[in-house]
Design an enzyme around this catalytic site. Structure first.
Site, PDB file in Angstrom:
ATOM      1  N   GLY A 181      -0.036 -12.342 -12.390  1.00  0.00           N
ATOM      2  CA  GLY A 181      -1.045 -11.721 -12.105  1.00  0.00           C
ATOM      3  C   GLY A 181      -1.519 -11.791 -13.486  1.00  0.00           C
ATOM      4  O   GLY A 181      -2.292 -10.762 -13.362  1.00  0.00           O
TER       5      GLY A 181
ATOM      6  N   ILE B 207      -4.864  -5.087 -16.164  1.00  0.00           N
ATOM      7  CA  ILE B 207      -4.527  -5.031 -16.661  1.00  0.00           C
ATOM      8  C   ILE B 207      -4.308  -6.289 -17.310  1.00  0.00           C
ATOM      9  O   ILE B 207      -4.048  -7.262 -18.489  1.00  0.00           O
ATOM     10  CB  ILE B 207      -3.234  -4.162 -16.281  1.00  0.00           C
ATOM     11  N   GLY B 208      -3.803  -7.200 -16.798  1.00  0.00           N
ATOM     12  CA  GLY B 208      -3.237  -8.626 -16.802  1.00  0.00           C
ATOM     13  C   GLY B 208      -4.441  -9.231 -18.055  1.00  0.00           C
ATOM     14  O   GLY B 208      -4.033 -10.083 -19.582  1.00  0.00           O
TER      15      GLY B 208
ATOM     16  N   LEU C 244       2.914  -8.715 -13.470  1.00  0.00           N
ATOM     17  CA  LEU C 244       1.848  -7.628 -13.061  1.00  0.00           C
ATOM     18  C   LEU C 244       1.662  -8.162 -12.062  1.00  0.00           C
ATOM     19  O   LEU C 244       1.280  -6.316 -11.186  1.00  0.00           O
ATOM     20  CB  LEU C 244       0.845  -8.563 -14.040  1.00  0.00           C
TER      21      LEU C 244
ATOM     22  N   TYR D 298       4.425   0.775  -1.059  1.00  0.00           N
ATOM     23  CA  TYR D 298       4.016   0.562  -1.870  1.00  0.00           C
ATOM     24  C   TYR D 298       5.030   1.153  -3.114  1.00  0.00           C
ATOM     25  O   TYR D 298       5.598   0.453  -3.850  1.00  0.00           O
ATOM     26  CB  TYR D 298       2.545   1.033  -2.228  1.00  0.00           C
TER      27      TYR D 298
ATOM     28  N   LYS E 287       7.367  -1.160  -5.593  1.00  0.00           N
ATOM     29  CA  LYS E 287       7.638  -1.085  -7.476  1.00  0.00           C
ATOM     30  C   LYS E 287       8.849  -0.530  -7.207  1.00  0.00           C
ATOM     31  O   LYS E 287       9.257  -0.462  -8.414  1.00  0.00           O
ATOM     32  CB  LYS E 287       6.579  -0.024  -7.560  1.00  0.00           C
TER      33      LYS E 287
HETATM   34  C1  UD1 Z   1      -1.162   5.961  -6.267  1.00  0.00           C
HETATM   35  C2  UD1 Z   1      -0.320   5.094  -6.832  1.00  0.00           C
HETATM   36  C3  UD1 Z   1       0.032   4.869  -8.258  1.00  0.00           C
HETATM   37  C4  UD1 Z   1      -0.947   3.540  -8.064  1.00  0.00           C
HETATM   38  C5  UD1 Z   1      -2.437   4.040  -7.264  1.00  0.00           C
HETATM   39  C6  UD1 Z   1      -3.400   3.239  -7.556  1.00  0.00           C
HETATM   40  C7  UD1 Z   1       1.269   6.975  -6.075  1.00  0.00           C
HETATM   41  C8  UD1 Z   1       2.349   8.431  -6.215  1.00  0.00           C
HETATM   42  N1  UD1 Z   1       1.200   6.514  -6.788  1.00  0.00           N
HETATM   43  O1  UD1 Z   1      -1.453   7.038  -7.428  1.00  0.00           O
HETATM   44  O2  UD1 Z   1       1.095   3.682  -8.322  1.00  0.00           O
HETATM   45  O3  UD1 Z   1      -1.137   3.206  -8.804  1.00  0.00           O
HETATM   46  O4  UD1 Z   1      -2.497   4.934  -6.136  1.00  0.00           O
HETATM   47  O5  UD1 Z   1      -3.000   2.416  -6.593  1.00  0.00           O
HETATM   48  O6  UD1 Z   1       1.808   6.962  -5.523  1.00  0.00           O
HETATM   49  N2  UD1 Z   1      -8.580  10.415  -4.239  1.00  0.00           N
HETATM   50  C9  UD1 Z   1      -9.422  10.836  -3.618  1.00  0.00           C
HETATM   51  N3  UD1 Z   1     -10.838  10.523  -3.285  1.00  0.00           N
HETATM   52  C10 UD1 Z   1     -10.897   8.880  -3.282  1.00  0.00           C
HETATM   53  C11 UD1 Z   1     -10.028   8.080  -3.152  1.00  0.00           C
HETATM   54  C12 UD1 Z   1      -8.345   9.273  -3.827  1.00  0.00           C
HETATM   55  O7  UD1 Z   1     -10.204  12.030  -3.746  1.00  0.00           O
HETATM   56  O8  UD1 Z   1     -11.675   8.678  -2.516  1.00  0.00           O
HETATM   57  C13 UD1 Z   1      -7.849  11.590  -4.709  1.00  0.00           C
HETATM   58  C14 UD1 Z   1      -6.438  10.883  -3.928  1.00  0.00           C
HETATM   59  O9  UD1 Z   1      -5.900  12.065  -3.039  1.00  0.00           O
HETATM   60  C15 UD1 Z   1      -5.294  11.129  -5.104  1.00  0.00           C
HETATM   61  C16 UD1 Z   1      -6.173  11.149  -6.437  1.00  0.00           C
HETATM   62  O10 UD1 Z   1      -7.637  11.015  -6.518  1.00  0.00           O
HETATM   63  O11 UD1 Z   1      -4.995  12.833  -5.044  1.00  0.00           O
HETATM   64  C17 UD1 Z   1      -5.354   9.856  -6.920  1.00  0.00           C
HETATM   65  O12 UD1 Z   1      -5.535   8.697  -6.509  1.00  0.00           O
HETATM   66  P1  UD1 Z   1      -5.366   7.557  -6.374  1.00  0.00           P
HETATM   67  O13 UD1 Z   1      -5.855   6.612  -8.208  1.00  0.00           O
HETATM   68  O14 UD1 Z   1      -4.973   6.366  -4.683  1.00  0.00           O
HETATM   69  O15 UD1 Z   1      -3.542   6.835  -7.004  1.00  0.00           O
HETATM   70  P2  UD1 Z   1      -2.505   8.194  -6.810  1.00  0.00           P
HETATM   71  O16 UD1 Z   1      -2.438   8.012  -5.181  1.00  0.00           O
HETATM   72  O17 UD1 Z   1      -2.664   8.895  -8.052  1.00  0.00           O
END
Ligand code: UD1
Length: 371
Positions: A9, A14-15, A80, A183, A187
């Site tokens: 990957g 990241i890779g 990855l 997901y 992982k």
């Molecule tokens: C998730 C995964 C993480 C993965 C990442 C990227 C979990 C807990 N973590 O992280 O391992 O690396 O996704 O795929 O499952 N948000 C908005 N608007 C948007 C998109 C996101 O408000 O358009 C908010 C989400 O609701 C969340 C935060 O931003 O509260 C972060 O979202 P995201 O970047 O998808 O990552 P995680 O959920 O933290």
């Protein structure tokens, strides 16, 4: 000549950075990657940012024959590849299991007959579900979750029985996993499979649990990727970012350079059979992050939309306790969010981002995974 390192990957975000860092440190690098269209676009050509000094093999992680060949002469492997959309994993279950779980099993079967001396696997903070919390009674809560019913009432925070809001704490590796999506499950499987086989066959193995990694080369047109890339793509298209819940949810954003340094320390240090958090150890709310990004992009005139909507499976708060990484890797994050966003903005100036957020969100709506 330096040792040969295989990055599965390795053409991704990241890779590709890890490739640069390893080459800089004198290693030889071989990459195996299938150039997934969701990440690399429908033409799926080798990305121009990929270091030409690395050897490149285009093949799927489930292609056992290709992996067997790719492992020839290799001293260490970074594993990855993953399909990474949390929401998408809840309906493309076979695809996620195929890449993340089966892909890892194919790698491990092929590793058994090699002279590989180190395996580093990319794990994720997603396995924790909610981070660690402390209640008003002083008790530490390890397995808290939010119900869909609670989210429908816009009760975003985690509360004790007496209704008081719990305080989020830095999450250590000892927190009980709480798997809330396919997901996250995949992982966790990746991590456990690698550690288990590494231990059984005496291949020193380390799992790095990445928090919210950001930086240049993130796939901007992939609406299933992390929030910073999604927000960047919205701003670049002069549209407001769409913030879920009330925007006060906290995350730990770690720069890809710090992640790559951690990867190299995991390779070079004499450690095995460990899972280690790789975050910045600092939290930001999602609203704060949208604001910081708008500042560096000169888009403060675009007000983010705080939607009050939510995604099923999203967590409220999670940020890393990085004590173990400091102790066993000598890890010390160097890139502040401010500095990282300035670099990101400079890179974004020359990028075209196809904003496909509406498609991604309507897919979640159609499946009842958002509201
Ligand atoms: C998730 C995964 C993480 C993965 C990442 C990227 C979990 C807990 N973590 O992280 O391992 O690396 O996704 O795929 O499952 N948000 C908005 N608007 C948007 C998109 C996101 O408000 O358009 C908010 C989400 O609701 C969340 C935060 O931003 O509260 C972060 O979202 P995201 O970047 O998808 O990552 P995680 O959920 O933290």
């Amino acid at each position: 000549m330096g040792d040969l390192v295989l990055i599965t990957g390795g053409a991704g975000f990241i890779g590709s950075h890890l490739t640069d860092e390893l080459l800089k440190r004198g290693y030889r690098v071989r990459i195996i990657d299938n150039l997934l269209p969701q990440v690399h676009g429908s033409v799926s050509v080798k990305p121009s940012y990929l270091n030409p000094e690395a050897e490149f093999i285009r093949a799927d992680i489930c292609d056992s024959e290709a992996l067997r060949k790719a492992l020839k002469g290799v001293k260490a492997v970074f594993h990855l590849p993953a399909s990474v959309g949390v929401g998408q994993s809840m309906y493309q279950i076979k695809k996620y299991t195929q890449t993340n779980n089966i892909g890892t099993s194919v790698l491990l079967e092929n590793l058994l007959h090699t002279s590989v001396e180190k395996l580093v696997v990319a794990s994720s903070m997603s396995i924790y579900g909610e981070g660690l919390y402390k209640g008003s009674d002083g008790f530490i809560h390890n397995t808290t979750i939010r119900t869909v019913d609670q989210l429908r009432k816009a009760q975003w925070d985690l509360c004790c029985e007496d209704g008081t809001v719990m305080e989020p704490l830095p999450t250590p590796e000892s927190k009980v996993p709480c798997l809330a999506s396919i997901y996250a499950l995949s992982k966790y499987d990746q991590e456990r499979m690698c550690l288990l086989i590494g231990n059984a066959y005496n291949i020193p193995t380390v799992a790095l649990r990445f928090f919210n990694v950001y930086g240049t080369r993130q796939a901007l047109s992939n609406p299933y990727t992390g929030v910073l890339a999604i927000f960047a793509s919205r701003y670049l298209n002069s549209r407001p970012p769409m913030i879920f819940e009330d925007g006060k949810q906290r995350r730990d954003f770690v720069h890809v350079y710090d992640v790559c340094t951690a990867c190299c320390c995991a390779l070079e240090r004499c450690i095995a059979n460990l899972s280690i958090n790789i975050g910045s150890g600092i939290y930001y709310s999602i609203s704060q992050v949208a604001l910081e990004l708008s500042k560096v992009l000169g888009k403060t005139d675009i007000e983010p939309l705080i939607s009050g909507k939510f995604r099923i499976g999203d967590i409220r708060h999670c940020f890393a306790d990085i004590t173990l990484a400091k102790n066993v890797l000598g890890y010390k994050p160097k890139i502040t969010l401010e500095k990282g966003l300035i670099e990101l903005a400079a890179w974004l100036e020359n990028q075209i981002a196809h904003d496909k957020l509406d498609i991604a969100n309507s897919e979640l709506v159609a499946r009842g995974l958002t509201s």
